[in-house]
Design a protein around this motif. Structure first.
Motif, PDB file in Angstrom:
ATOM      1  N   PRO A 113       0.826  -1.212   0.000  1.00 27.13           N
ATOM      2  CA  PRO A 113       0.000   0.000   0.000  1.00 27.13           C
ATOM      3  C   PRO A 113       0.861   1.265   0.000  1.00 27.13           C
ATOM      4  O   PRO A 113       1.875   1.332   0.689  1.00 27.13           O
ATOM      5  N   ASP A 114       0.439   2.233  -0.817  1.00 24.25           N
ATOM      6  CA  ASP A 114       1.154   3.494  -0.933  1.00 24.25           C
ATOM      7  C   ASP A 114       0.209   4.514  -1.550  1.00 24.25           C
ATOM      8  O   ASP A 114      -0.031   4.496  -2.762  1.00 24.25           O
ATOM      9  N   ASP A 115      -0.344   5.404  -0.701  1.00 18.86           N
ATOM     10  CA  ASP A 115      -1.358   6.359  -1.167  1.00 18.86           C
ATOM     11  C   ASP A 115      -0.838   7.307  -2.244  1.00 18.86           C
ATOM     12  O   ASP A 115      -1.546   7.622  -3.193  1.00 18.86           O
ATOM     13  N   GLY A 116       0.401   7.764  -2.115  1.00 18.02           N
ATOM     14  CA  GLY A 116       0.956   8.673  -3.120  1.00 18.02           C
ATOM     15  C   GLY A 116       1.115   7.984  -4.467  1.00 18.02           C
ATOM     16  O   GLY A 116       0.746   8.528  -5.517  1.00 18.02           O
ATOM     17  N   LEU A 117       1.654   6.789  -4.439  1.00 23.56           N
ATOM     18  CA  LEU A 117       1.837   6.026  -5.668  1.00 23.56           C
ATOM     19  C   LEU A 117       0.491   5.628  -6.261  1.00 23.56           C
ATOM     20  O   LEU A 117       0.336   5.587  -7.485  1.00 23.56           O
ATOM     21  N   LYS A 118      -0.466   5.369  -5.394  1.00 27.31           N
ATOM     22  CA  LYS A 118      -1.810   4.989  -5.849  1.00 27.31           C
ATOM     23  C   LYS A 118      -2.388   6.062  -6.770  1.00 27.31           C
ATOM     24  O   LYS A 118      -2.954   5.739  -7.822  1.00 27.31           O
ATOM     25  N   GLU A 119      -2.246   7.318  -6.413  1.00 21.70           N
ATOM     26  CA  GLU A 119      -2.800   8.407  -7.235  1.00 21.70           C
ATOM     27  C   GLU A 119      -2.091   8.507  -8.583  1.00 21.70           C
ATOM     28  O   GLU A 119      -2.733   8.742  -9.610  1.00 21.70           O
ATOM     29  N   THR A 120      -0.787   8.316  -8.577  1.00 17.64           N
ATOM     30  CA  THR A 120      -0.029   8.338  -9.832  1.00 17.64           C
ATOM     31  C   THR A 120      -0.469   7.199 -10.738  1.00 17.64           C
ATOM     32  O   THR A 120      -0.692   7.387 -11.941  1.00 17.64           O
ATOM     33  N   ILE A 121      -0.589   6.006 -10.166  1.00 18.42           N
ATOM     34  CA  ILE A 121      -1.015   4.834 -10.945  1.00 18.42           C
ATOM     35  C   ILE A 121      -2.432   5.037 -11.468  1.00 18.42           C
ATOM     36  O   ILE A 121      -2.719   4.709 -12.629  1.00 18.42           O
ATOM     37  N   LYS A 122      -3.293   5.591 -10.637  1.00 19.31           N
ATOM     38  CA  LYS A 122      -4.675   5.842 -11.067  1.00 19.31           C
ATOM     39  C   LYS A 122      -4.701   6.777 -12.275  1.00 19.31           C
ATOM     40  O   LYS A 122      -5.417   6.529 -13.250  1.00 19.31           O
ATOM     41  N   ASP A 123      -3.916   7.845 -12.213  1.00 15.45           N
ATOM     42  CA  ASP A 123      -3.852   8.786 -13.337  1.00 15.45           C
ATOM     43  C   ASP A 123      -3.336   8.104 -14.603  1.00 15.45           C
ATOM     44  O   ASP A 123      -3.886   8.307 -15.694  1.00 15.45           O
ATOM     45  N   LEU A 124      -2.307   7.280 -14.475  1.00 11.75           N
ATOM     46  CA  LEU A 124      -1.758   6.558 -15.628  1.00 11.75           C
ATOM     47  C   LEU A 124      -2.782   5.577 -16.197  1.00 11.75           C
ATOM     48  O   LEU A 124      -2.951   5.471 -17.411  1.00 11.75           O
ATOM     49  N   HIS A 125      -3.455   4.838 -15.314  1.00 14.42           N
ATOM     50  CA  HIS A 125      -4.461   3.863 -15.729  1.00 14.42           C
ATOM     51  C   HIS A 125      -5.596   4.550 -16.489  1.00 14.42           C
ATOM     52  O   HIS A 125      -6.004   4.086 -17.559  1.00 14.42           O
ATOM     53  N   GLU A 126      -6.082   5.666 -15.959  1.00 12.42           N
ATOM     54  CA  GLU A 126      -7.189   6.382 -16.613  1.00 12.42           C
ATOM     55  C   GLU A 126      -6.735   7.013 -17.932  1.00 12.42           C
ATOM     56  O   GLU A 126      -7.487   6.992 -18.911  1.00 12.42           O
ATOM     57  N   THR A 127      -5.529   7.547 -17.970  1.00 11.48           N
ATOM     58  CA  THR A 127      -5.014   8.133 -19.214  1.00 11.48           C
ATOM     59  C   THR A 127      -4.884   7.067 -20.294  1.00 11.48           C
ATOM     60  O   THR A 127      -5.300   7.268 -21.437  1.00 11.48           O
TER      61      THR A 127
END
Length: 181
Positions: A131-145
Motif C-alpha cells: 500500500p502506498d497512497d501517493g503512488l496509488k494516485e499516480t497509478i490511477k492517473d496513468l491507468h485512466e489516461t
C-alpha cells in the motif's frame, strides 16, 4: 482450421480476437456505467469488482494471444501493402498490445497500492506492491489516461481494418472474420 496459415487466420486466432473485443466492450461498459449506482452502493461496488476481474481476464487472454501469434505464421496480406503501410501496421499492433497489457497491469497495481483485495472470479490474486497512497494516485492517473487513449487506439484499429477493406481492397479484414459456410 484451428491454426493460422499463410493464407488466413485460424479459428483460434479469430476467436481470441473477437473475444478480446467483447471483453473490452464489457470492461469499458462497466467503467462508464458504474455511475448509474450511487457511490458506496452494492451495485456500484459490484460493477467495479467486475471491471477489475474482466480487465485481468483481458490480460490473461492477451498472454494466450501472444503465444498463438508467435507460435504460428501471420497470413499474407494480398495484395501486399507498401513497406510504409506494413511498418505502420506493426507499430499500431505494438501499441494495441501495449495498451492491452499495461492497462490491466496498472489496474492490478492500483488495487495493490490501495491495499485492496485483487478479485479474480472467486480467487484473490496477490498484491504486486505494498500500500502506498501517493503512488496509488499516480497509478490511477496513468491507468485512466491509458484507458482514455484506448478509445483512440480501438478507433484507429477499426478504421484501419475498414481502410484496408474498402480503399486498399486487400484481405486484412476478411482474414479476421469468422468463416461463412
Amino acid at each position: 482450421m484451428l491454426k493460422n496459415t499463410e493464407q488466413g487466420y485460424g479459428s483460434l486466432s479469430i476467436g481470441l480476437h473477437w473475444l478480446t473485443l467483447l471483453l473490452i466492450v464489457a470492461v469499458y461498459g462497466l467503467m462508464e456505467f458504474r455511475d448509474i449506482f450511487p457511490k458506496g452502493s452494492a451495485g456500484r461496488d459490484l460493477m467495479k469488482e467486475y471491471h477489475f476481474m474482466v480487465g485481468l481476464l483481458i490480460l490473461a487472454l492477451v498472454v494466450v494471444r501472444l503465444l498463438v501469434r508467435f507460435g504460428s505464421p501471420s497470413p499474407r496480406i494480398v495484395p501486399t501493402p507498401s513497406p510504409l503501410m506494413l511498418k505502420l501496421g506493426h507499430l499500431a499492433h505494438l501499441a494495441l498490445y501495449g495498451f492491452l497489457i499495461l492497462t490491466p497491469l496498472l489496474g492490478w497495481l492500483l488495487l495493490s497500492a490501495g491495499g485492496k483485495p485483487i478479485p479474480f472470479f472467486g480467487f484473490e490474486l496477490p498484491a504486486l506492491i505494498g500500500p502506498d497512497d501517493g503512488l496509488k494516485e499516480t497509478i490511477k492517473d496513468l491507468h485512466e489516461t491509458l484507458a482514455n487513449l484506448g478509445y483512440a487506439l480501438i478507433a484507429l484499429h477499426a478504421g484501419a481494418a475498414l481502410y484496408h477493406h474498402h480503399v486498399l481492397r486487400d484481405n486484412t479484414l476478411t482474414n479476421m472474420l469468422p468463416e461463412r459456410k
